[in-house]
Scaffold this motif. Structure first.
Motif, short mmCIF file in Angstrom:
data_model
loop_
_atom_site.label_atom_id
_atom_site.label_comp_id
_atom_site.label_asym_id
_atom_site.label_seq_id
_atom_site.Cartn_x
_atom_site.Cartn_y
_atom_site.Cartn_z
N LEU A 72 1.02 -1.03 -0.46
CA LEU A 72 0.30 0.33 -0.12
C LEU A 72 0.77 0.99 -0.04
N GLU A 73 1.83 1.43 0.91
CA GLU A 73 2.76 2.42 0.86
C GLU A 73 3.47 2.95 -0.76
N LYS A 74 3.55 1.53 -1.88
CA LYS A 74 3.97 1.33 -2.64
C LYS A 74 3.63 2.02 -4.22
N CYS A 75 1.92 1.88 -3.85
CA CYS A 75 0.68 2.71 -3.97
C CYS A 75 1.10 4.35 -3.93
N GLY A 76 1.22 4.45 -2.72
CA GLY A 76 0.92 6.06 -3.12
C GLY A 76 0.28 6.12 -1.73
N GLY A 77 -0.17 4.74 -1.21
CA GLY A 77 -1.36 5.25 0.31
C GLY A 77 -0.16 5.34 1.25
N ILE A 102 -4.88 -16.98 2.24
CA ILE A 102 -3.86 -17.65 0.90
C ILE A 102 -3.17 -16.93 0.02
N PRO A 103 -2.23 -17.59 -0.72
CA PRO A 103 -1.20 -16.84 -1.74
C PRO A 103 -1.52 -16.15 -2.72
N SER A 104 -3.41 -17.65 -3.31
CA SER A 104 -3.59 -16.54 -4.02
C SER A 104 -4.43 -15.75 -4.37
N GLU A 105 -5.50 -15.57 -3.26
CA GLU A 105 -6.35 -13.88 -2.53
C GLU A 105 -5.24 -12.99 -2.71
N TYR A 106 -3.96 -12.96 -2.46
CA TYR A 106 -3.13 -11.81 -1.80
C TYR A 106 -2.63 -11.35 -3.40
N LEU A 107 -1.99 -12.47 -4.14
CA LEU A 107 -1.74 -12.26 -5.92
C LEU A 107 -2.52 -11.47 -6.32
N GLU A 108 -3.74 -11.92 -6.39
CA GLU A 108 -5.26 -11.64 -6.85
C GLU A 108 -5.41 -9.90 -7.05
N LEU A 109 -4.93 -9.91 -5.20
CA LEU A 109 -5.87 -8.17 -4.36
C LEU A 109 -3.78 -7.51 -5.57
N VAL A 110 -3.11 -7.97 -5.57
CA VAL A 110 -1.14 -7.97 -6.28
C VAL A 110 -1.46 -7.39 -7.41
N ARG A 111 -2.58 -7.97 -8.44
CA ARG A 111 -2.88 -7.40 -9.40
C ARG A 111 -4.03 -6.49 -9.62
N SER A 112 -4.25 -6.46 -9.16
CA SER A 112 -5.86 -5.13 -8.78
C SER A 112 -5.02 -3.69 -8.88
N LEU A 113 -3.99 -3.75 -7.66
CA LEU A 113 -3.73 -2.63 -7.16
C LEU A 113 -2.47 -1.69 -8.11
N CYS A 114 -1.71 -3.27 -9.18
CA CYS A 114 -0.81 -3.44 -10.02
C CYS A 114 -1.30 -2.40 -10.71
N ARG A 115 -2.46 -2.95 -11.63
CA ARG A 115 -3.73 -2.27 -12.56
C ARG A 115 -4.24 -0.44 -12.17
N ILE A 116 -4.38 -0.50 -10.58
CA ILE A 116 -4.76 0.89 -10.62
C ILE A 116 -3.32 1.83 -10.77
N PHE A 117 -2.89 1.39 -10.15
CA PHE A 117 -1.48 2.33 -9.71
C PHE A 117 -0.34 2.10 -11.08
N SER A 118 -0.48 1.88 -11.87
CA SER A 118 0.62 1.18 -12.84
C SER A 118 1.33 1.01 -12.14
N LEU A 119 1.56 -0.10 -11.66
CA LEU A 119 2.97 -1.16 -11.33
C LEU A 119 3.10 -2.03 -12.07
N ASN A 120 4.53 -2.80 -12.04
CA ASN A 120 4.68 -3.88 -12.91
C ASN A 120 4.32 -5.42 -12.19
N PHE A 121 3.28 -5.96 -12.24
CA PHE A 121 2.74 -6.70 -11.98
C PHE A 121 3.52 -8.65 -11.76
N GLU A 122 4.76 -8.42 -12.99
CA GLU A 122 5.49 -9.63 -12.98
C GLU A 122 6.85 -9.16 -11.91
#
Length: 585
Positions: free
Chosen positions: A274-279, A330-350
């Motif tokens: 969240l800090e990385k996303c500017g929050g 669980i990791p898969s749920e966290y990674l789905e959240l990461v994917r979405s936040l990366c899209r919103i804040f233009s971060l590289n998901f990979e």
């Protein structure tokens, strides 16, 4: 004229929500819930419930007299009853802090009470300011720690100071400890010594049993507990809920503790993300993180579009620019959240996915002592300099991993013939690791001494983490390998499929459809966790699916064998450099 009743009305989502991270819910510790429910005595349905069995188990767990405990329909019903009993005559003021649990305000208004509060968003609790609000009109003082929605905690000395002021004014202190299991310290033992403090706790959060609606109040005296108990109907909680809560205390404490550890790890990762996303997240000791964003409403909406529900706050000026996110489990749920936040804040998901894999292992990183075959140590910074013709000498790896829970020794040769020497203390895990090594044609010596007197969680998890790390190190820069592998494996009526990509990025998708609690002496939930942990430390996408089957032993063995054959394909040597358009895995 009395105020009209108020209710709990969280914001509604317009999109379909796949991952609900707005309610601070956890996964149930009773992982075999269907089996447990099926085994309940039918008398629980046809007879009125009794809270005595649960009350006695709670008394043993908390180390308090059973007659000081009141079982309620969720922790919030404890607050409701106490508030109803506290108001009398001119004493109708509730002193608390804001923001805090919304139902405190709701219940106060429902009983024509007034609320006097002091602001506390972050940092040290404003103990002096709150004490100044306590006077002869005060009926009740309420503090919430860890606080919802901020996750902040109140020092025990401050709680005791507030209690002294409340007692002098003739008011009681109610301490809402709904999230206390997630905190670094539990003040319960000290607070039990006070004759003016009531404590609210629940099975909804750490135990993951929100749907059962079981909470409890720890009263300062047996006499006051009787008053609270009589402030409701005789049977506020169903017999099935009472029994499942009792079973949780008897049989699932180790699962609860291991899930707490998992949530705390995700909490740290989520804070950094969240800090990385500017929050601007607030350090939390709950199972959630609150963060301020300039565009909080937009973040809430965009996450919802991706099927992820988080909490926004409509009617609180202190929280209008904040969202609260429940920590995934669980990791898969966290990674789905990461994917979405990366899209919103233009971060590289990979990049974020790869970093997640590395961070996931950080708590154990200092415990790894490793030696490459023929070398005293491995310089991680030089992995990218290894040449393809060096691979021959780098496909064997030895590793010693020691933590407070386990000690593990591994000797791995990826180019072996399937020879094994496995000793974990869990017979079925030994059997599956033997099958994994044999059918993938790797030679594997794996010996583990773990805290099996507690349960099998740490042994299973750490064996998977150590094995994945050993394969990862043996591969070096992952040059000259096929990278992808897939395989089906049957075992009688069971059929399993595994697809693997040695991508350098972790993503576990494990769906075994297991029904029993145990296979041998290995808990089925930890079999799933084994595959998840292996994917994390091996840094691979690992999809393991049981397609059909009726026998859990067969389901698991088919899954391990399909995983072995898929790994054999992916690890196989191939001509060329790194099998990636990026030039690196």
């Amino acid at each position: 004229m009395n105020n009209p009743p108020n209710g709990y009305r969280p914001p509604e989502f317009e999109s379909e929500i796949r991952y609900q991270l707005s309610r601070n819910e956890s996964r149930p510790v009773v992982h075999d819930l269907q089996e447990q429910l099926a085994g309940l005595d039918s008398k629980l349905v046809c007879h009125y419930p009794s809270h005595q069995a649960l009350q006695e188990k709670l008394a043993d767990w908390i180390e308090v007299d059973a007659d000081r405990l009141v079982i309620t329909a969720g922790g919030d019903e404890s607050i409701d009853r106490v508030m109803r009993l506290s108001f009398s005559g001119d004493r109708n003021k509730v002193v608390t802090h804001c923001p805090t649990f919304e139902m405190i305000d709701v219940y106060a208004k429902n009983y024509s009470g007034t609320l006097a509060s002091v602001e506390w968003m972050n940092g040290k609790f404003p103990v002096d300011a709150l004490i100044e609000r306590i006077d002869s009109d005060t009926a009740l003082v309420v503090v919430t720690t860890p606080n919802n929605p901020t996750g902040q905690v109140i020092d025990i000395d401050d709680i005791l100071a507030v209690n002294s002021a409340a007692e002098m004014a003739g008011a009681k202190l109610l301490v809402d400890n709904a999230y206390i299991e997630f905190a670094d310290q539990d003040p319960t033992e000290r607070l039990l010594l006070e004759r003016n403090i009531m404590i609210v706790r629940t099975f909804s959060k750490a135990w993951g049993l929100a749907g059962l609606r079981v909470g409890y109040l720890i009263a300062p005296t047996a006499e006051f507990a009787d008053e609270v108990r009589n402030a409701s109907g005789p049977f506020p909680v169903s017999a099935i809920s009472l029994e499942m809560a009792r079973k949780s205390l008897v049989d699932y404490q180790p699962k609860m503790r291991s899930q707490l550890d998992q949530i705390k790890r995700f909490r740290n990762l989520l804070f950094a993300l969240l800090e990385k996303c500017g929050g601007k997240p607030i350090p939390s000791q709950g199972n959630f993180v609150l963060a301020e964003f300039d565009n909080a409403q937009s973040v809430w909406s965009e996450l919802a579009k991706d099927g992820i529900g988080v909490r926004k706050f409509l009617n609180n000026s202190l929280l209008k620019n904040n969202i609260r996110l429940t920590c995934p489990v669980i990791p898969s749920e966290y990674l789905e959240l990461v994917r979405s936040l990366c899209r919103i804040f233009s971060l590289n998901f990979e990049t974020e996915k790869a970093e997640f894999g590395a961070k996931w292992l950080e708590p154990s990183a200092s415990s790894f002592q490793s030696t490459q075959a023929g070398q005293a140590d491995v310089d991680q910074s030089k992995l990218s300099e290894w040449k393809p013709d060096d691979v021959e000498s780098h496909r064997r790896f030895q590793l010693n991993r020691e933590t407070k829970e386990t000690t593990i020794e591994i000797d791995l040769n990826l180019d072996g013939t399937g020879k094994t020497e496995i000793e974990t203390g869990i017979g079925f895990l030994d059997h599956m690791l033997t099958a994994l090594a044999f059918h993938s044609k790797m030679d594997l010596v794996l010996k583990c001494r773990g805290d099996l007197h507690v349960d099998d969680h740490h042994t299973a998890e750490d064996c998977a983490l150590a094995l994945g790390a050993a394969i990862d190190q043996a591969l070096g820069p992952r040059k000259g390998i096929k990278r992808f592998g897939y395989a089906y494996a049957p075992l009688d009526e069971a059929l399993a499929r595994t697809v693997v990509d040695l991508s350098g990025r972790p993503w576990p998708e494990v769906h075994l459809k297991l029904e029993r609690e145990m296979v041998g002496s290995w808990a089925c939930e930890n079999i799933v966790h084994f595959f998840q942990s292996l994917a994390m430390s091996l840094k691979c996408s690992l999809h393991v699916d049981v397609i059909r089957g009726t026998n859990d032993h067969h389901r698991v063995e088919a899954a391990f064998k399909s995983c072995a054959k898929a790994l054999q394909q992916a690890l196989a040597r191939a001509e060329g450099d790194v099998p990636s358009t990026k030039g690196v895995l």
